[in-house]
Scaffold this motif. Structure first.
Motif, mmCIF file in Angstrom:
data_model
loop_
_atom_site.group_PDB
_atom_site.id
_atom_site.type_symbol
_atom_site.label_atom_id
_atom_site.label_comp_id
_atom_site.label_asym_id
_atom_site.label_seq_id
_atom_site.Cartn_x
_atom_site.Cartn_y
_atom_site.Cartn_z
ATOM 1 N N ALA A 73 0.823 -1.210 0.000
ATOM 2 C CA ALA A 73 0.000 0.000 0.000
ATOM 3 C C ALA A 73 0.854 1.256 0.000
ATOM 4 O O ALA A 73 0.526 2.256 -0.657
ATOM 5 C CB ALA A 73 -0.936 -0.015 1.211
ATOM 6 N N LEU A 74 1.963 1.227 0.736
ATOM 7 C CA LEU A 74 2.879 2.372 0.756
ATOM 8 C C LEU A 74 3.459 2.631 -0.625
ATOM 9 O O LEU A 74 3.575 3.781 -1.069
ATOM 10 C CB LEU A 74 4.004 2.133 1.759
ATOM 11 C CG LEU A 74 3.713 2.370 3.236
ATOM 12 C CD1 LEU A 74 4.899 1.916 4.087
ATOM 13 C CD2 LEU A 74 3.397 3.834 3.504
ATOM 14 N N ALA A 75 3.841 1.559 -1.292
ATOM 15 C CA ALA A 75 4.433 1.696 -2.621
ATOM 16 C C ALA A 75 3.461 2.369 -3.590
ATOM 17 O O ALA A 75 3.852 3.227 -4.386
ATOM 18 C CB ALA A 75 4.839 0.322 -3.148
ATOM 19 N N GLN A 76 2.171 1.996 -3.497
ATOM 20 C CA GLN A 76 1.173 2.596 -4.371
ATOM 21 C C GLN A 76 0.907 4.055 -3.997
ATOM 22 O O GLN A 76 0.833 4.927 -4.873
ATOM 23 C CB GLN A 76 -0.138 1.806 -4.297
ATOM 24 C CG GLN A 76 -0.054 0.424 -4.928
ATOM 25 C CD GLN A 76 -1.410 -0.259 -4.980
ATOM 26 O OE1 GLN A 76 -2.427 0.366 -5.257
ATOM 27 N NE2 GLN A 76 -1.410 -1.568 -4.711
ATOM 28 N N ALA A 77 0.765 4.308 -2.701
ATOM 29 C CA ALA A 77 0.398 5.654 -2.249
ATOM 30 C C ALA A 77 1.514 6.661 -2.477
ATOM 31 O O ALA A 77 1.266 7.801 -2.888
ATOM 32 C CB ALA A 77 0.012 5.617 -0.773
ATOM 33 N N LEU A 78 2.756 6.246 -2.201
ATOM 34 C CA LEU A 78 3.892 7.164 -2.305
ATOM 35 C C LEU A 78 4.645 7.028 -3.622
ATOM 36 O O LEU A 78 5.668 7.688 -3.810
ATOM 37 C CB LEU A 78 4.848 6.919 -1.134
ATOM 38 C CG LEU A 78 4.281 7.220 0.260
ATOM 39 C CD1 LEU A 78 5.260 6.788 1.342
ATOM 40 C CD2 LEU A 78 3.951 8.702 0.414
ATOM 41 N N LYS A 79 4.115 6.142 -4.496
ATOM 42 C CA LYS A 79 4.730 5.934 -5.814
ATOM 43 C C LYS A 79 6.215 5.565 -5.681
ATOM 44 O O LYS A 79 7.112 6.202 -6.252
ATOM 45 C CB LYS A 79 4.549 7.164 -6.713
ATOM 46 C CG LYS A 79 3.081 7.528 -6.928
ATOM 47 C CD LYS A 79 2.893 8.590 -7.971
ATOM 48 C CE LYS A 79 1.447 9.005 -8.117
ATOM 49 N NZ LYS A 79 0.515 7.876 -8.318
ATOM 50 N N MET A 80 6.450 4.531 -4.863
ATOM 51 C CA MET A 80 7.794 4.014 -4.627
ATOM 52 C C MET A 80 7.849 2.571 -5.117
ATOM 53 O O MET A 80 6.813 1.936 -5.340
ATOM 54 C CB MET A 80 8.133 4.048 -3.125
ATOM 55 C CG MET A 80 7.933 5.393 -2.456
ATOM 56 S SD MET A 80 7.939 5.265 -0.641
ATOM 57 C CE MET A 80 9.620 4.801 -0.312
ATOM 58 N N THR A 81 9.054 2.037 -5.223
ATOM 59 C CA THR A 81 9.182 0.603 -5.473
ATOM 60 C C THR A 81 8.851 -0.134 -4.182
ATOM 61 O O THR A 81 8.947 0.426 -3.077
ATOM 62 C CB THR A 81 10.611 0.240 -5.909
ATOM 63 O OG1 THR A 81 11.512 0.507 -4.824
ATOM 64 C CG2 THR A 81 11.016 1.032 -7.148
ATOM 65 N N THR A 82 8.460 -1.370 -4.303
ATOM 66 C CA THR A 82 8.141 -2.172 -3.119
ATOM 67 C C THR A 82 9.359 -2.296 -2.211
ATOM 68 O O THR A 82 9.245 -2.262 -0.978
ATOM 69 C CB THR A 82 7.654 -3.570 -3.535
ATOM 70 O OG1 THR A 82 6.517 -3.440 -4.385
ATOM 71 C CG2 THR A 82 7.259 -4.397 -2.318
ATOM 72 N N GLU A 83 10.535 -2.439 -2.824
ATOM 73 C CA GLU A 83 11.769 -2.558 -2.031
ATOM 74 C C GLU A 83 12.021 -1.281 -1.228
ATOM 75 O O GLU A 83 12.333 -1.335 -0.028
ATOM 76 C CB GLU A 83 12.952 -2.831 -2.947
ATOM 77 C CG GLU A 83 14.270 -3.008 -2.192
ATOM 78 C CD GLU A 83 15.439 -3.261 -3.130
ATOM 79 O OE1 GLU A 83 16.568 -3.426 -2.625
ATOM 80 O OE2 GLU A 83 15.226 -3.286 -4.356
ATOM 81 N N SER A 84 11.876 -0.128 -1.863
ATOM 82 C CA SER A 84 12.098 1.145 -1.173
ATOM 83 C C SER A 84 11.054 1.356 -0.082
ATOM 84 O O SER A 84 11.371 1.835 1.013
ATOM 85 C CB SER A 84 12.048 2.299 -2.174
ATOM 86 O OG SER A 84 13.112 2.207 -3.106
ATOM 87 N N ALA A 85 9.821 0.986 -0.383
ATOM 88 C CA ALA A 85 8.748 1.139 0.605
ATOM 89 C C ALA A 85 9.009 0.252 1.819
ATOM 90 O O ALA A 85 8.775 0.644 2.963
ATOM 91 C CB ALA A 85 7.403 0.796 -0.027
#
Length: 254
Positions: free
Chosen positions: A219-231
């Motif tokens: 969910a963080l990756a989608q909301a903050l437009k990050m990669t899953t690894e970075s999230a």
């Protein structure tokens, strides 16, 4: 005539022997407000409190007043401290009380009319104080504190504040993440993405954040437009490195 008939109220009605901060059912709130007796001494304490409270309202940018604002209520066991503080909380929020027996509704300030408050100036000051808006957080520190924590008082204040504003109370690092998402305007996006991944709502599951780490990271990756690894790294660092100081807490409240 029976002795019980001499009294205005039924003498066999339930009366709380101890006033509790978290006892907020309609019947208790109504009884506490309606039956609170403003003695001469209580009137003097109310006067001291509202003199200080209104001074801060009237001069909100005067550091000589605001930097030393605080009220300490002390007294012997059973002297009425808890009841006094709870009544103040009702007044400051001007809580709407509801009588479950009759259906009548009344704001807290309406219980303190000229019959209960003999001092006309005090009555006017109470009415002026409740005309504004105030957020009240009333709690019993023993019920909220982790006594093994050296920063127990700070952590309790942080917890009840987070709960008051609708954030996670049990996990301060989760509340901090929620606050960051709100500041970025993507909290609703995060909650929607979490629900799609997890199947449950964020509010229902956030206290088990560690258990649902993968769903949170997604969910963080989608909301903050990050990669899953970075999230994932962001979430883990936010958990492991989270610290709060008194100054930091004051900034959060502000």
């Amino acid at each position: 005539m029976k002795i019980s008939e001499l009294f205005l109220k039924p003498i066999n009605r339930p009366i709380n022997g101890v006033i509790k901060a978290d006892q907020m059912d309609a019947a208790s709130v109504w009884q506490e407000l309606e039956e609170y007796v403003v003695t001469k001494q209580v009137s003097e304490y109310l006067r001291k409190f509202f003199d200080a409270y209104l001074a801060a309202i009237d001069r909100p940018h005067d550091a000589a007043i605001t930097d030393r604002m605080g009220v300490w209520v002390s007294g012997f066991f059973g002297s009425g401290k808890s009841h006094f503080i709870k009544i103040l909380s009702y007044l400051l929020e001007n809580l709407e009380a509801h009588n479950p027996e009759t259906g009548e509704k009344r704001n807290a300030a309406q219980f303190f009319d000229h019959q209960k408050i003999k001092d006309a100036m005090l009555h006017a000051d109470i009415q002026r104080a409740v005309a504004g808006s105030a957020d009240v957080i009333l709690f019993n520190i023993d019920a909220k504190a982790n006594k093994s924590d050296p920063d127990a008082i700070l952590q309790v204040f942080l917890r009840v504040f987070n709960e008051k504003v609708g954030l996670s109370g049990d996990a301060p690092h989760v509340a901090n993440m929620e606050r960051h998402l709100i500041s970025k305007g993507v909290f609703e996006t995060f909650k929607t993405a979490f629900a799609e991944s997890n199947g449950g709502t964020w509010e229902q599951e956030r206290d088990a954040a560690e258990f649902y780490r993968d769903d949170i990271v997604t969910a963080l990756a989608q909301a903050l437009k990050m990669t899953t690894e970075s999230a994932g790294k962001w979430f883990d660092n936010a958990r492991d490195d989270y610290r709060i100081t008194l100054e930091g807490f004051a900034k959060v409240v502000n």
